[in-house]
Design an enzyme around this catalytic site. Sequence first.
Site, PDB file in Angstrom:
ATOM      1  NE  ARG B  17      -3.526   0.172   2.655  1.00 39.88           N
ATOM      2  CZ  ARG B  17      -4.018   0.322   3.881  1.00 39.88           C
ATOM      3  NH1 ARG B  17      -4.080  -0.725   4.697  1.00 39.88           N
ATOM      4  NH2 ARG B  17      -4.427   1.495   4.301  1.00 39.88           N
ATOM      5  CD  GLN B  75       8.919 -14.835   5.606  1.00 35.08           C
ATOM      6  OE1 GLN B  75       9.085 -13.680   5.963  1.00 35.08           O
ATOM      7  NE2 GLN B  75       7.731 -15.411   5.628  1.00 35.08           N
ATOM      8  CB  THR B  81       2.782 -13.723  10.947  1.00 32.22           C
ATOM      9  OG1 THR B  81       1.496 -14.345  10.986  1.00 32.22           O
ATOM     10  CG2 THR B  81       2.594 -12.253  10.625  1.00 32.22           C
ATOM     11  CB  ALA B 382      29.766  43.175   0.760  1.00 30.33           C
ATOM     12  CE1 TYR B 389      37.038  21.931 -10.505  1.00 27.35           C
ATOM     13  CE2 TYR B 389      35.372  23.334 -11.527  1.00 27.35           C
ATOM     14  CZ  TYR B 389      36.066  22.128 -11.471  1.00 27.35           C
ATOM     15  OH  TYR B 389      35.770  21.126 -12.362  1.00 27.35           O
TER      16      TYR B 389
END
Lengths: 458, 458, 458
Positions: B17, B75, B81, B382, B389
């Site tokens: 679901r 499993q 279950t 500022a 890079y």
Amino acid sequence: MKQGFLALILAAGKGTRFKSEKIKVLHSLAGKSMLRLVLDCVLGLKPQKVYVVVGIQKKEVMKEAQSGKVEFVIQHKQLGTAHAVLAAKNILRKEKEKDVLVINADLPLLRPETLRPMLICHRKEGNSLTFLSAELENPTGFGRIIRSGDKIRVVEEKDATPAERRIRTINAGVYLFKIKDLLAALPKVSTQNQKGEYYLTDIHEILAIQSKKVGVYKTKQAGEIFGVNSRYELAQATEVLRQRKIKALTKEGVTVYDPSTAWIDLDVKIGADTTVYSSVIIEGNSVIGRQCRLYPFVHIVDSRVGNRVKILSSTMIEESVIEDDAQLGPFTHLRPKSVIRRKAKVGNFVEMKNTVFGRKSKAGHLSYLGDCEVEEDVNIGAGTITCNYDGKKKYKTYIKAGAFIGSGTELVAPVKIGKKAYIGAGSTITEDVSPGSLAIARGKQIEKQRKVRKKRKK
Amino acid sequence: MKQGFLALILAAGKGTRFKSEKIKVLHSLAGKSMLRLVLDCVLGLKPQKVYVVVGIQKKEVMKEAQSGKVEFVIQHKQLGTAHAVLAAKNILRKEKEKDVLVINADLPLLRPETLRPMLICHRKEGNSLTFLSAELENPTGFGRIIRSGDKIRVVEEKDATPAERRIRTINAGVYLFKIKDLLAALPKVSTQNQKGEYYLTDIHEILAIQSKKVGVYKTKQAGEIFGVNSRYELAQATEVLRQRKIKALTKEGVTVYDPSTAWIDLDVKIGADTTVYSSVIIEGNSVIGRQCRLYPFVHIVDSRVGNRVKILSSTMIEESVIEDDAQLGPFTHLRPKSVIRRKAKVGNFVEMKNTVFGRKSKAGHLSYLGDCEVEEDVNIGAGTITCNYDGKKKYKTYIKAGAFIGSGTELVAPVKIGKKAYIGAGSTITEDVSPGSLAIARGKQIEKQRKVRKKRKK
Amino acid sequence: MKQGFLALILAAGKGTRFKSEKIKVLHSLAGKSMLRLVLDCVLGLKPQKVYVVVGIQKKEVMKEAQSGKVEFVIQHKQLGTAHAVLAAKNILRKEKEKDVLVINADLPLLRPETLRPMLICHRKEGNSLTFLSAELENPTGFGRIIRSGDKIRVVEEKDATPAERRIRTINAGVYLFKIKDLLAALPKVSTQNQKGEYYLTDIHEILAIQSKKVGVYKTKQAGEIFGVNSRYELAQATEVLRQRKIKALTKEGVTVYDPSTAWIDLDVKIGADTTVYSSVIIEGNSVIGRQCRLYPFVHIVDSRVGNRVKILSSTMIEESVIEDDAQLGPFTHLRPKSVIRRKAKVGNFVEMKNTVFGRKSKAGHLSYLGDCEVEEDVNIGAGTITCNYDGKKKYKTYIKAGAFIGSGTELVAPVKIGKKAYIGAGSTITEDVSPGSLAIARGKQIEKQRKVRKKRKK
């Protein structure tokens, strides 16, 4: 109230469950301290005078409760509510023929409209003592009021039996006394209880023995009897106040898209037909005009916003003024003392500080204007920076009407850009620029083959 | 628990679901997967060993549940279950005299304090099987427990009659078994039901036939019996966990202005007297100190914040460290491996990455510092940008104590700015700058009449 | 419905309690006007034709309700619901043998699935009039339906006695009429009530006198009978629609971490396995793909987002397209007409406008790209600014594949950067750059002793 009465607000205790260095009643709810909320409620009843009993952190408490009608009484040790009232003994003695309202400062949801009928009831019934009571769904934390016939008994929760704890009629911690009867009874209060404190609630038994009349005024506004004893309760009470505020705003014609995520401080004012989106925060004494649009993640603090202003998402405004028809954001930051004139536009990643930004001027992108006077019709290019600080002092930048500042420009203050001057992109301007002229300050473009890059790599 | 017991967590199913490529129990709630929440609850009971039954996406499940006390059981097919428990047959056989707790991994709200009394009850009553049960307002989705006299019957919702569906006593999907009785009964479970699966719940009938004792432990913490079967339920369970977390924080002295909009992951730690505004998000393993203020729209991920730190609105911090008394924001972005030293200030539209930013240093506006070492008392103007890079590699920038970087400066790495050096505004610095010296790299300012502009327009 | 029917939506009134310059039914809930919501619900019933009765602000209402099946009827004065229906008299006359659904445009929560059985009931019972009714917890604001034996009586709240007000069976304001019986009864409606208006509800008495059959269809979906009369109710109804929307999305496989802070407009589409964090706003006609991650404080308006896209916090996107596997944010701003190609990355404090940004290209920091065409594999350095405006006109910038733009660069448009060209940091580029070449335009670095600084201070 025809006849005057006094009010006594108990604000001396610490509120240990808050685990705070600040005492409980100084904590705030939607921009107002708990104490201030209770004080404003009491002042709304128009008492002759309000006395605030202070103790722990008395300096801060006195500062917070400052007001023309307020005086302070110092309680040196905190030995219970009756002990707090005793601290005011000398003041009360001078007004023996009057009533006194005694209230704990941790009831921030009470409104004057809820207490007023209690005053009327107290006088009409001629009580020596009137309790404020209510029927609560969850009475935990409050004393319980137990009636047996004519007799009234109040049990503090700590001293209550399990059966008594199931009683849902509570003592809100708000009392009206005839002062002379209160003064007569006070010295008889003992400390025979679990905490060894002087409880104000014991007085009703002393008064009963003296055949004085004790009454209970039960309000239907049970939701307002909300004693804040933990920070989680502080948040819950804040939520109630916020929704009350938002409901009031919507009644005045404000659209609040999502009352559960909009945070609007109690003192904020907003004009009709303004739309507040989801997740908007407006704090302090801000005033917002009519037909504005405040988009998501906007944060406004102590600012004035005119009419028809658009504030786009993620914009932060502090102590500034925005005039009519201006537009800000997204991602604008106005620091204190900024003024945005009519129809001006400030865009993304633009910061202003102590700057007047003229009518119809535009600063659209990535700029910092600090200590600046910008006149009308100026165009500030992207990446414009006022260099207002040289490491020692701050200097001003003046940009006259109609100037065009090319992108990527540094304006090294102090500097003046003349009327209709034009600054070429990428310039560092260190000298004043004459009106109408073009200024450029940048390197010449040269072109080479790409070997250069390989060199670098060595 | 004096005697040891085993635990078996069923985590092999898909949870269709959810319509997800990821299996249900790997979905997370406030920073923790459903599986992890159940596992932590089980570990809180101090079992001897925990076995997790895995199937679909077993690699991811095993990674998520990694822990010293945990082992895995595969499993291969998901046939119910009982079939899941059968997968653990060989392990159980070795501990026949012990008990085993069997629990579905989709019950994220359970706390050890709720399961502990179930264990005690199971042992005291000497049951072969004990069911965990509760009285739910809305039992939809759960099997129902039906008692008739001494007999207990469990009906899966899919097999229940309308009358049985109205029963509100449910089977939470948590079982305690005597291992030897479980092993004896398991082979007898059939697939005679609507879905054709092996139900663990059938075992109680087999045990009853064998005159084994079957009991029901009904908890009062009905709110914790919340099976998550859809993403909407996932959100609902998350809300419960979040409020539990926020309540715990407020008890420790944290102020959370608006519990409904603050999102604080379950593992986050916050010190006393810190204030968290509305719409703050703190994720992962973040640790926040005392007396901090986190303003609206702050987003912190896996970071350490010291004491008395102010983080102004719309700031984003990832995998970084902020020391005491620093101030960030608004609109600051710290990328991983940034360290902000004591009393440093970082302002709006500033990004740092892999950068140490020194004591009392300031970077107030529109800057990018990447791969940078900034010492104390540095002023970053500022628009300062480290060019770390070159298209091929990343390089470092060093800025020594007391340096002043003028606004609009590019620092082309690798480069060193000496102690107390001063960079003129608008410079592109490509060479190291000596201590105490002034460096400038920019064009000269020239001024012309505005005809130039008209030329351009041609 | 085998047989056709007409629908009449009443949308002529002002809604004075809104205190708005805009009429009530034009106010919006999660991106859709109240009128549009009601119209969409009615269209969902597949009527033969829908007539909208307009009056105040009729131009705006007609624009909002534009649709193939819709026609408009003008009501010049607003004298009550019956008067509104009278305005459609001439139209109804042509379809005497049919039914008409009459509905107020202030019921935004109604769904077609709720009205369809009412239609069926109306026809099966052969009623001349069928009321839509429900049992409400709080019936305030609605007329009450009172049955005595076979007789049905409807009392408007304003005319109701206190006893009648306690009745919780309400008239939703949705009616089905046999048109011919409605037409016969209409002229007999009087204005004998407190407000002096023509009430549609009076018709049932007229029909009763004429021995026509009047029925009541009571729906169990009482929550959908929500008449919006104030802005606070508008917010409440919006909350219901939002949760309905979020529930629907989670059913389709979307994870919404916090349904109470996520705001997702009703027309938004989101693919499976996409995760929506807390405090995300998605507006308008946005379409989000599969396996995306939308982080906190993201704001998306009218945009298309592909699959596996990551949008980091505080990012704002307007009228743009983001292709698969791209990454944006935090603090990115896309203005209208931006296209981000596959695997491109746009970082913090970057704004784009009318820009195509190529495959795998990167613009990580503090940049403005306006009117730009960027091809694939381009690296835009920090602080790159396209100077697209010279004060008069806007120009375009072209950046070819593989180009590297050094940090702090201004690109003065119109300008072309050739394939694999390399721009040195800090350059102001005014001329086209050839493919493969290196361009630099900046001042030379010079160094002086620091006296210079002292000079400045004079």
